[in-house]
Motif scaffolding. Sequence first.
Motif, PDB file in Angstrom:
ATOM      1  N   HIS A 195       0.873  -1.171   0.000  1.00  0.00           N
ATOM      2  CA  HIS A 195       0.000   0.000   0.000  1.00  0.00           C
ATOM      3  C   HIS A 195       0.912   1.225   0.000  1.00  0.00           C
ATOM      4  N   VAL A 196       1.006   1.861  -1.163  1.00  0.00           N
ATOM      5  CA  VAL A 196       2.037   2.861  -1.428  1.00  0.00           C
ATOM      6  C   VAL A 196       1.442   4.262  -1.427  1.00  0.00           C
ATOM      7  N   THR A 197       2.118   5.189  -0.749  1.00  0.00           N
ATOM      8  CA  THR A 197       1.795   6.610  -0.854  1.00  0.00           C
ATOM      9  C   THR A 197       2.798   7.229  -1.821  1.00  0.00           C
ATOM     10  N   LEU A 198       2.307   7.730  -2.962  1.00  0.00           N
ATOM     11  CA  LEU A 198       3.188   8.259  -3.997  1.00  0.00           C
ATOM     12  C   LEU A 198       3.740   9.626  -3.595  1.00  0.00           C
ATOM     13  N   PRO A 199       4.877  10.019  -4.159  1.00  0.00           N
ATOM     14  CA  PRO A 199       5.423  11.361  -3.910  1.00  0.00           C
ATOM     15  C   PRO A 199       4.425  12.444  -4.320  1.00  0.00           C
ATOM     16  N   PRO A 200       4.563  13.649  -3.790  1.00  0.00           N
ATOM     17  CA  PRO A 200       3.567  14.705  -4.019  1.00  0.00           C
ATOM     18  C   PRO A 200       3.318  15.057  -5.478  1.00  0.00           C
ATOM     19  N   GLY A 201       4.283  14.826  -6.369  1.00  0.00           N
ATOM     20  CA  GLY A 201       4.090  15.229  -7.753  1.00  0.00           C
ATOM     21  C   GLY A 201       3.626  14.124  -8.685  1.00  0.00           C
ATOM     22  N   GLU A 202       3.375  12.902  -8.167  1.00  0.00           N
ATOM     23  CA  GLU A 202       3.096  11.756  -9.028  1.00  0.00           C
ATOM     24  C   GLU A 202       1.645  11.305  -8.963  1.00  0.00           C
ATOM     25  N   THR A 203       1.102  10.991 -10.149  1.00  0.00           N
ATOM     26  CA  THR A 203      -0.207  10.360 -10.258  1.00  0.00           C
ATOM     27  C   THR A 203      -0.038   8.991 -10.895  1.00  0.00           C
ATOM     28  N   PHE A 204      -1.085   8.196 -10.804  1.00  0.00           N
ATOM     29  CA  PHE A 204      -1.039   6.854 -11.368  1.00  0.00           C
ATOM     30  C   PHE A 204      -2.215   6.688 -12.319  1.00  0.00           C
TER      31      PHE A 204
END
Length: 596
Positions: A101-110
């Motif tokens: 369960h990953v929290t992405l860096p502030p500038g990244e979307t998936f």
Amino acid sequence: MDVFNHSHITRILFIKLLFIGLFMPASAVAMTCDSVKITYRLHGQTRRFNTSFCRQADGSVVMSWDIVRNLKTWHGSYTMSPEAVGRGSSLSFLMPEDGNHVTLPPGETFAILSRLSLGELIKTGETTLNNLRWTRTSAPDDKTVTAVNRPSGATISVLNDTTFPLIISMQGNPLEINWTAHIIDNTPRTTRRLIAEEPGRSGGIYYAYPFTTDEMPPLPDGYEVSFLSHYGRHGSRWLNRTWEYTEAMAAMDSAANAGGLTPLGRDVRERLRIIVDQAEGNGGALSPLGERQHRQIAERMFRRFPTLFTDTARHIESYSSTTPRCIISMAAFNERLKELNPSLSIRRHASPGDMRFISYSNPEMKAVNNSSAPWWNDLEAWRDSVLEPGRLMAALFTDPAGISRPVRMMWLLHDIAVDTQDVEPGVELLDIFTSDELYHLWSCLNYKMYYLHANNPATGAPGPRSAASLLRHFTVDIDSAVMGLRTDRSVTLRFGHDTALMRLMALMNIEGADASVGSPSDIDGRWTDFLLTPMGANLQVVLLTSRRGDEPLILLRHNERTASLPLQALPGGYYRWSDVRRLWTANADKAEPITQ
């Protein structure tokens, strides 16, 4: 220049996800969730994910995903920050791993663009993603915005909606990662839709056993499980008709030698070669997946009904068809039970004499199934009127008119394609068919199985009547346990074939299996082979008795789900054994007498 920078390449396995309405103002709703189906291609591999995108009250988005791999559900999630959803300029390609369960860096979307990136494409015609320039190639007011990274030729398509900037697809990716996104709506799940969601279902009886959970209602007060009588189809296997592999391969090779394959045709030929090489010598053989299916069903049975498998339990009687794939299925099932409790006593049978009930066909059934029977011509004529092979032939061959029997070629490729889910060759072929083509191919397969083995008025239903001896075997088995005549046994296991199980369930009057219809066009929604007997399909008749002397009850479990009969049911789907016995005895007696 690569589409993605090198720091991302080392983390890439795939992408292709989608979602709906995730960017409503936070004040409008605390959380909005939408389900989507994801299909991606990576170096010839195809994977399909179920996903749910939920917008949180703070403006972040949580994308949860799951996929069934080797009959186990893998799952995880990605959390995108409010900043990324609004102004992010990087796409994450972090590989999903089970349990992560990953929290992405502030500038990244998936799998989505930020509102800012989509706005730039619409207004200025360009945006930057992962430090690469993407140029819009569509009109700014088109419903779908397309953009290209010119150095690589890669293209993306995005919904033209700043409240819903879904990346629908990527094509021409030099990393060979291409994907498409399909929104799952809330319309009824028709057969056509079920096949569109999972193309493997178009194979009907070749659909790999899809069940990974075990459902059962609470036991009625005062009752306990005292006996179980079972029939299981063998697990996933290779195609029986090995000539299908060689004929399809020969046709592709012939076209290739004449320079008659399109780029897709050449790709399909290479994938087909891998499958054919692995299939050599394995015609009809149980695959490793088939063994795993039975081991897992056995374990769920063991844990669901522990009182039947204790150290002091009576022994287990296990019968199999004499066909090797059934014997190995039995062995895998029994082996897992013994691993879970080495003290179990299991007696195994695979005798030609047992075929009188394990998988019997009466003379009428054999006549209907004979390749010279007139109805086969009718089936082929109807199949030819339903299937339209033109698009597929044009996609594979530079001169599709030169394919003398295009329907047959389409049929061969589909048979091989649907079996890939059962044998795991490392490549797939189902992606070469459209959803409509898959639906029509399935309808032909489904009609064939219905015509031969179900309550078909056109034939007088010799298939279900062939199951009379098997139904009697069940009835006597349970009766003996009820009357205390079989105190030496806690479980009876039987391993056979899809046709025998289809016929048995029809003769039992199990809902969904006993439909009687006429025209092929009337079958859809009333009799569905991939729901009835996928690879590894099973029927469990569970006997419950009461120490207070109350009437014995049974529960029918079809593919580990509660099944129904045309009788008055008690709460939870239980039936009085006396009612069921009366129904089944009458049905068996009406069927053609069979020498025991």
